[in-house]
Write a protein that holds these residues in place. Structure first.
Motif, PDB file in Angstrom:
ATOM      1  N   VAL B  39       2.174 -13.027   4.077  1.00 18.81           N
ATOM      2  CA  VAL B  39       0.841 -12.479   4.087  1.00 18.81           C
ATOM      3  C   VAL B  39       0.456 -11.417   4.908  1.00 18.81           C
ATOM      4  N   THR B  40       0.529 -11.765   6.244  1.00 13.83           N
ATOM      5  CA  THR B  40       0.309 -10.588   7.054  1.00 13.83           C
ATOM      6  C   THR B  40       1.208  -9.413   7.633  1.00 13.83           C
ATOM      7  N   PRO B  42       3.449  -7.512   5.370  1.00 15.22           N
ATOM      8  CA  PRO B  42       3.902  -6.382   4.365  1.00 15.22           C
ATOM      9  C   PRO B  42       3.574  -4.984   5.111  1.00 15.22           C
ATOM     10  N   GLN B  43       2.379  -4.840   5.535  1.00 13.78           N
ATOM     11  CA  GLN B  43       1.811  -3.537   5.913  1.00 13.78           C
ATOM     12  C   GLN B  43       2.428  -3.177   7.229  1.00 13.78           C
ATOM     13  N   LEU B  47       4.672   0.181   7.895  1.00 14.45           N
ATOM     14  CA  LEU B  47       4.690   1.065   8.988  1.00 14.45           C
ATOM     15  C   LEU B  47       6.000   1.358   9.787  1.00 14.45           C
ATOM     16  N   ASP B  84       2.287 -16.935 -10.288  1.00 14.06           N
ATOM     17  CA  ASP B  84       1.316 -15.833  -9.852  1.00 14.06           C
ATOM     18  C   ASP B  84       2.045 -14.552  -9.765  1.00 14.06           C
ATOM     19  N   MET B  86       1.083 -11.841  -8.582  1.00  9.55           N
ATOM     20  CA  MET B  86       0.942 -11.079  -7.263  1.00  9.55           C
ATOM     21  C   MET B  86       1.686 -11.806  -6.089  1.00  9.55           C
ATOM     22  N   LYS B  89       5.369 -11.099  -6.488  1.00  6.96           N
ATOM     23  CA  LYS B  89       5.542  -9.749  -5.730  1.00  6.96           C
ATOM     24  C   LYS B  89       5.697  -9.691  -4.325  1.00  6.96           C
ATOM     25  N   GLN B  90       4.918 -10.333  -3.785  1.00  6.66           N
ATOM     26  CA  GLN B  90       4.683 -10.544  -2.342  1.00  6.66           C
ATOM     27  C   GLN B  90       5.915 -11.146  -1.671  1.00  6.66           C
ATOM     28  N   VAL B  93       8.422  -8.624  -2.103  1.00  4.72           N
ATOM     29  CA  VAL B  93       8.617  -7.846  -0.967  1.00  4.72           C
ATOM     30  C   VAL B  93       9.122  -8.130   0.286  1.00  4.72           C
ATOM     31  N   MET B 421      -4.637 -20.050  -1.464  1.00  3.96           N
ATOM     32  CA  MET B 421      -4.295 -18.809  -2.364  1.00  3.96           C
ATOM     33  C   MET B 421      -3.055 -19.064  -3.178  1.00  3.96           C
TER      34      MET B 421
END
Lengths: 202, 478
Positions: B39-40, B42-43, B47, B84, B86, B89-90, B93, B421
């Motif tokens: 969850v924390t 991917p971003q 980068l 789910d 999303m 996909k998460q 990824v 979630m």
């Protein structure tokens, strides 16, 4: 990240203590793999009814506050989860700064790394700002990071604290990763002198 | 030569300084172990890709799926279905990121997968004297081993991936002393809920806690993890407990524990970690465990807790206007009245799980109380093991049969209804007694209402269908 420039903006107050990051951005919105679209979900459970319609009595839905760039929160703003989605959501909702008497650690760190300025003020100033925002949605404050001042509508300037390193990064619009990458030699020296404690490989 | 006495925290902090803090610059702190979840991260990986960077130390990084993963039973093919889109996909990824950057990852349903703060200790990767971080505020859990462990944001996840370091300002220290012993039916969870009720959710901000005293020493490692886990709910990013024989015995023989000569060398280092006599803390909190009774929260943050035999506070009794407003708001959300007792309050769901209370000892506690009984009609009880290994151990002991025979749901491992979630969630207006760590508005599902409590209180409540002091049942069963 863009350089943080001085700005004048109107305020909106959500003067509730201990606003946690689950309120700022509920967990069900954390399935994204980028930072996009979080602004619409900012404070989702306080902003929207079950059918998705806006709650008329929540201040962020008041048309008079639609262009507010400064959010005034209560004491201990941003407690709870470490989700950086919280500052991303606030930025996505148009905020450039958050004012409180006290910020939770991780939220403050996350905000500073994203160009969302956490401004700590004393209780008296906090009360005054809340009144100003509630009485006149058009009233503006001026935020100047370089001089670390918040200028109230009556011209009074209030200083706010920020650590020097975060301030420089914000003013220059650089993120801290580049700074750390430049320390490669020092990090390598540490690694030479310290055997890894564990390996995650089998 | 004598040096000034140091705290446990100072010893760990000082031994990880690539560069100390100066007037203008934060310290550069080396990180021994970086735990990563879907969850924390991917971003942060994005980068790294944007800048063409590698993960500096993949062998000091471990990944697992836990937050957005379903805990529903496996299909006939043995696979846990992810419905789910999303979340799917998460997870995809995440899998690609771990593959591309060479990070070992425990995929959904595989033998080592589980909640990130359960698997670190379980694998023997969490060891005394280490620095451990994760993009998750409950990373404080690992402090139970005498590690300095704290949660970070996604920007910092990228920092650690790329440089194995963090820029940090040195926190202050708070001694949290808990002397005495726990009465039967009172648990580690009650200690930490009482501490947070005492200091408030912001009381520890800027501090690292060190829990000490005879009550802490008397706890198992799993009890100590429950306590350190909720340090962040008192505002402290980290909570630590000095390592001792209990710690060493827990680590010995685990997959990543040192062995042979390395074990002896590690022990020598670990034994030098406890705070020196005369070490100075910046603040102190004291709690007497002898007087402790089971605790429960009534409000919408973990600081709003009372003894289970107590009464909901009255906003009119508060002098501070903003505190009164906060309590008013909380009681409205919870639909509770000032001065009411919570005992006998009907609940809809009991959740046993989360990084706070999903380990084997928690499941044994629950099983011991409900063994041979049925949970109340119209009550839903979820038992969600913290990891696949915990699940396998529980099944080897037959605990799952006890849960199922009682009418509870026995699920796959994950964060589940703690963060809601993954589809495990309360419906609006429902009440839950939960062994998790947060009772924030909507935390367990939009409109859901949470009472935080120990596994014993959760089990007793499930049997009666209403909030129950576990000491009544505990005395009958033990």
């Amino acid at each position: 990240m863009e350089a943080f420039k001085p700005f004048a903006g109107s305020m909106v107050a959500v003067p509730i203590n201990d606003i946690d990051t689950d309120q700022i951005i509920p967990a069900r919105y954390l399935k994204v793999t980028d930072k996009l679209g979080l602004g619409a979900a900012c404070f989702a459970d306080w902003r929207y009814n079950a059918d998705g319609s806006p709650k008329a009595d929540f201040v962020l839905n008041d048309p008079q506050y639609q262009h507010a760039q400064v959010l005034i929160g209560g004491h201990n703003f941003g407690c709870g989860s470490s989700r950086e989605h919280a500052p991303w959501a606030l930025l996505g909702a148009g905020f450039k700064a958050v004012i409180s008497t006290y910020f939770a650690d991780i939220f403050k760190n996350n905000a500073l790394k994203n160009g969302l300025l956490p401004i700590i003020v004393d209780e008296e100033t906090h009360r005054q700002l809340i009144s100003l925002a509630q009485e006149d949605p058009q009233s503006q404050v001026r935020v100047d990071l370089e001089t670390q001042t918040l200028v109230l509508p009556d011209g009074r300037a209030v200083n706010f604290p920020i650590d020097g390193f975060s301030k420089e990064c914000l003013l220059q619009g650089v993120d801290q990763l580049g700074y750390l990458m430049n320390l490669d030699a020092q990090i390598a020296a540490y690694e030479t002198n310290h055997t890894p404690r564990v390996t995650t490989r089998v | 030569m004598t040096s000034a006495p140091q705290t446990l925290f100072e010893k760990v902090w000082n031994s990880h300084l690539v560069r100390p803090q100066s007037a203008d610059l934060p310290a550069v702190l080396y990180i021994d172990l970086h735990l990563v979840h879907e969850v924390t991260s991917p971003q942060a990986f994005s980068l790294l890709r944007e800048r063409g960077l590698k993960v500096r130390r993949p062998t000091q990084t471990l990944a697992t799926m836990d937050h957005s993963t379903p805990t529903t039973p496996r299909g006939a093919d043995g696979v846990i279905p992810v419905v789910d889109e999303m979340a799917l996909k998460q997870l995809e990824v995440f899998t690609r990121n771990c593959d591309d950057f060479g990070i070992r990852m425990f995929a959904l349903g595989t033998e080592n997968q589980g909640i990130v703060h359960v698997i670190g200790p379980e694998q023997g990767l969490t060891q005394p004297g280490m620095t451990i971080v994760c993009g998750d505020s409950h990373t404080s859990t690992h402090g139970a081993f005498g590690a300095l462990a704290f949660g970070i944001g996604t920007s910092e996840v990228a920092h650690v991936l790329a440089t194995q370091c963090l820029l940090q300002n040195k926190p202050q220290t708070m001694a949290v002393r808990v002397d005495g012993g726990l009465a039967p039916g009172v648990a580690a969870k009650d200690i930490i809920l009482a501490i947070i009720a005492k200091i408030g959710v912001g009381g520890g901000t800027g501090y690292v806690f060190e829990y000490m005293g005879s009550a802490i020493r008397g706890l198992t490692m799993e009890g100590r993890m429950t306590i350190c886990n909720m340090s962040i709910e008192g505002g402290a990013r980290a909570g630590m407990i000095a390592p001792d024989e209990t710690t060493f015995n827990y680590i010995a023989g685990r997959p990543h524990a040192p062995h042979g000569a390395d074990w002896e060398a590690a022990l020598a280092n670990w034994r030098a970690l406890p705070s020196d006599d005369g070490a100075v803390f910046d603040a102190e909190v004291i709690l007497n465990a002898d007087e402790l009774v089971p605790m429960i929260t009534y409000g919408t943050n973990p600081g709003m807790g009372i003894p289970i035999t107590g009464r909901v506070p009255d906003p009119d009794g508060l002098g501070d206007v903003s505190q009164k407003m906060a309590l008013d708001k909380a009681l409205r959300y919870m639909d509770l009245q000032p001065n009411q007792s919570l005992l006998g309050k009907k609940v809809d769901v009991v959740f046993v799980g989360s990084c706070t209370n999903s380990r084997i000892s928690d499941l044994r506690d629950v099983a011991r109380l409900i063994n041979g009984r049925k949970i109340a009609d119209n009550l839903r009880m979820l038992v969600v093991p913290g990891s696949q290994r915990v699940k396998a151990q529980a099944e080897a002991e037959g605990l799952h049969e006890i849960f199922k025979a009682a009418g509870a749901e026995w699920r796959e491992a994950g964060c589940s209804m703690c963060i809601a979630m993954n589809g495990d969630e309360l419906r609006p207006g429902q009440y839950a007694v939960s062994t998790s760590n947060r009772n924030f508005e909507g935390r367990q599902g939009k409109g859901g209402r949470t009472f935080l409590a120990s596994p014993l209180t959760a089990a007793a409540t499930a049997l009666n269908g209403c909030i129950t002091d576990p000491r009544e049942l505990y005395m009958e069963k033990v």
